[in-house]
Design an enzyme around this catalytic site. Structure first.
Site: not given
Ligand SMILES: NC(=O)c1ccc[n+]([C@@H]2O[C@H](COP(=O)([O-])OP(=O)(O)OC[C@H]3O[C@@H](n4cnc5c(N)ncnc54)[C@H](OP(=O)(O)O)[C@@H]3O)[C@@H](O)[C@H]2O)c1
Length: 511
Positions: A47, A156, A186, A190, A243, A248, A348
């Site tokens: 967005r 996930k 992920h 590995k 989690d 995993h 953790k």
């Molecule tokens: N970060 C990690 O290392 C990691 C590891 C494993 C799994 N995950 C999973 O991957 C997914 C993304 O993780 P992330 O860490 O990148 O999360 P994040 O930093 O919070 O990013 C979320 C993304 O979703 C977008 N989005 C679109 N519609 C949204 C809405 N209605 N409300 C809030 N955000 C919205 C946000 O962009 P806009 O606000 O610009 O739309 C943002 O780009 C999650 O499901 C998380 O559980 C993440």
């Protein structure tokens, strides 16, 4: 490695953390090795209003900070980013997807990707139904030889419990077929996790021993030294069982326990994974009480620094009963594993970050040599280290030279770091390339995800419904609640503690 087919990768959640730290750096690493198709392009979607240029600048920073080839291939970054674009849209609003459709048609016309689109949902999970539905509304899910393939990768969590896990699968299958769905775990990307299959099925010496006749028990540990680190709000609604264990740890355990697949292909491997999950002995309230320990870290001084307790973390409910630690014992009721306990633990704020599988072989039937401080006849160990210092180690007793028969434990070990000439790809690199090639072997299948939820659901129910269900505190920096030691009832057997505190600021983990 095989080069990916030309396609457009559409990342939903492109303004987020995962895209910045993992996805785009991994894509660049594939590009730097010549593994992305020449006409491939990336379209980031979220967005937040960003121009292509601003998005590229941000991604460049991410590549420099997190890609393996970032610094050494600096000159290639700008070229790579030329085929990277950004589209702002409201993911909830179906009419906004015309913007996406137009943009895809435009990029496709410019690059010639043959209509091959790979979608990546890196967004909050409440969008996992809406985005596929909106894509389908604009026929962006349709595939054929003439209009190209369409695939979708989902991060996930795959649901919050059994009911929502089943509902998510049902919703996804309304808009995409199972063979278009790539549920990413992920851990399965590995190298050492994949090496489990090679260790077992490429070596004549291990497979004959890999059963109840020779293995005493199996231990799997995944520990993190950090706490929730600013993700308290998310974590407090999730906890270690959802989690880590449901996905995993059970996936890794399935690779340890599965029957030999007929081929190294998605259907065979995923059929065998499902069979393991279907053979897990179901838990009831009594064995949840006796076989599952949950804990939550409390404030403590760790290597000279004060660490706050979980309930004091930002975003966490001060009365939270969410577990940051789980240890459990379970059985796989099948011919191979009858009676062999599996012990798994994760947490953790433990002493260090380590993930490993330990196969404990049975001791010799009769003790000839007297146990001493360097050796006890508790059996040989095979340690498969997933991270850090990825490798594999076999521990066994050898005679100490000199008079008598003094025995000492020695290690035969292999470290991936010894293969200096060989590049070890990151998990996201491997998994993204697999999805681009249409290979779902290392992705979770819907039926297995549901079976894994089915196994952990009685634990979640017991914790939720029984006010007396114990939650043990453990000081940050310790190996979790001491009561977890009692899960292992056999005398002289304990969890393996691979890491020793060397100094105030140093921890040494021997393989
Ligand atoms: N970060 C990690 O290392 C990691 C590891 C494993 C799994 N995950 C999973 O991957 C997914 C993304 O993780 P992330 O860490 O990148 O999360 P994040 O930093 O919070 O990013 C979320 C993304 O979703 C977008 N989005 C679109 N519609 C949204 C809405 N209605 N409300 C809030 N955000 C919205 C946000 O962009 P806009 O606000 O610009 O739309 C943002 O780009 C999650 O499901 C998380 O559980 C993440």
């Amino acid at each position: 490695m095989t080069k990916a087919e030309d396609h457009i990768l559409v990342i939903f959640g492109a303004s987020g953390d995962l895209t910045y730290r993992k996805l785009v750096p991994a894509l660049f690493d594939l590009y730097a090795q010549g593994l992305l198709g020449n006409k491939s392009a990336i379209l980031g979607v979220s967005r937040t209003q960003l121009s292509d240029e601003v998005f590229r600048e941000k991604m460049k920073k991410g590549i420099l900070a997190f890609a393996n080839f970032g610094e050494e291939s600096k000159d290639k970054i700008d070229l790579f980013l030329k085929s990277t674009f950004y589209q702002s849209l409201n993911t909830f609003d179906v009419s906004d997807y015309t913007l996406l459709k137009d943009r895809l048609e435009h990029i496709d016309a410019e690059f010639g990707n043959n209509g091959n689109f790979l979608y990546y949902l890196s967004t909050p999970p409440n969008l996992y139904k809406i985005i596929p539905e909106n894509l389908a509304h604009h026929k962006l899910n349709r595939q054929s030889k003439s209009i190209g393939w369409k695939r979708i990768i989902i991060e996930k969590p795959f649901g919050y419990d059994l009911k929502s896990g089943i509902a998510l699968n049902r919703d996804l299958l309304k808009f995409f077929k199972e063979d278009q769905l790539y549920r990413i775990d992920h851990y399965l990307g590995k190298e050492t996790v994949q090496n489990l299959l090679v260790t077992r099925f490429a070596n004549g010496i291990f497979e004959p021993l890999w059963n109840r006749n020779f293995i005493h028990h199996v231990e799997i540990t995944t520990s993190e030294s950090i706490g929730v680190e600013g993700r308290g709000g998310y974590y407090d609604g999730s906890g270690a069982m959802r989690d880590m264990v449901q996905n995993h740890l059970l996936q890794v355990a399935a690779l340890v326990a599965m029957e030999p697949p007929t081929t190294i292909e998605a259907t065979s491997i995923r059929n065998e994974t499902l069979k393991v999950f279907q053979s897990l002995r179901p838990l009831n309230d009594r064995n949840v009480r006796n076989h599952v320990i949950r804990g939550q870290y409390t404030a403590a001084k760790v290597r000279g620094k004060q660490v706050v307790g979980y309930r004091e973390e930002e975003g966490v409910d001060p009365d939270s009963r969410t577990e940051t630690y789980v240890a459990m014992k379970y059985f796989i009721d099948n011919w191979r594993w009858g009676g062999v306990p599996f012990y798994i633990r994760t947490g953790k704020a433990l002493p260090t970050r380590v993930s490993e599988v330990v196969i404990h072989f049975k001791p010799t039937p009769h003790t000839l040599f007297i146990d001493n401080k360097d050796f006890s006849n508790n059996g040989n160990l095979l340690v498969i280290r997933i991270q850090p210092d990825e490798g594999i180690l076999l521990k066994f007793g050898m005679k100490i030279p000199g008079a008598g028969f003094e025995v000492k434990n020695v290690n035969m070990d292999f470290h991936y770091s010894d293969m200096k000439q060989t590049y070890v790809p990151s998990a996201y690199e491997r998994l993204l390339l697999d999805a681009m090639l249409g290979d779902a072997t290392l992705y979770a299948r819907g039926d297995a995800v549901e079976a894994a939820w089915g196994f952990v659901q009685p634990i979640l129910d017991y914790w939720k419904n029984d006010p007396d269900a114990a939650l043990y505190g453990y000081p940050a920096g310790s190996w979790g609640p001491e009561i977890a030691d009692q899960l292992i009832t056999e005398p002289e057997i304990t969890w393996r503690y691979p890491c020793r505190n060397l100094a105030e600021d140093g921890i040494y983990c021997e393989l």
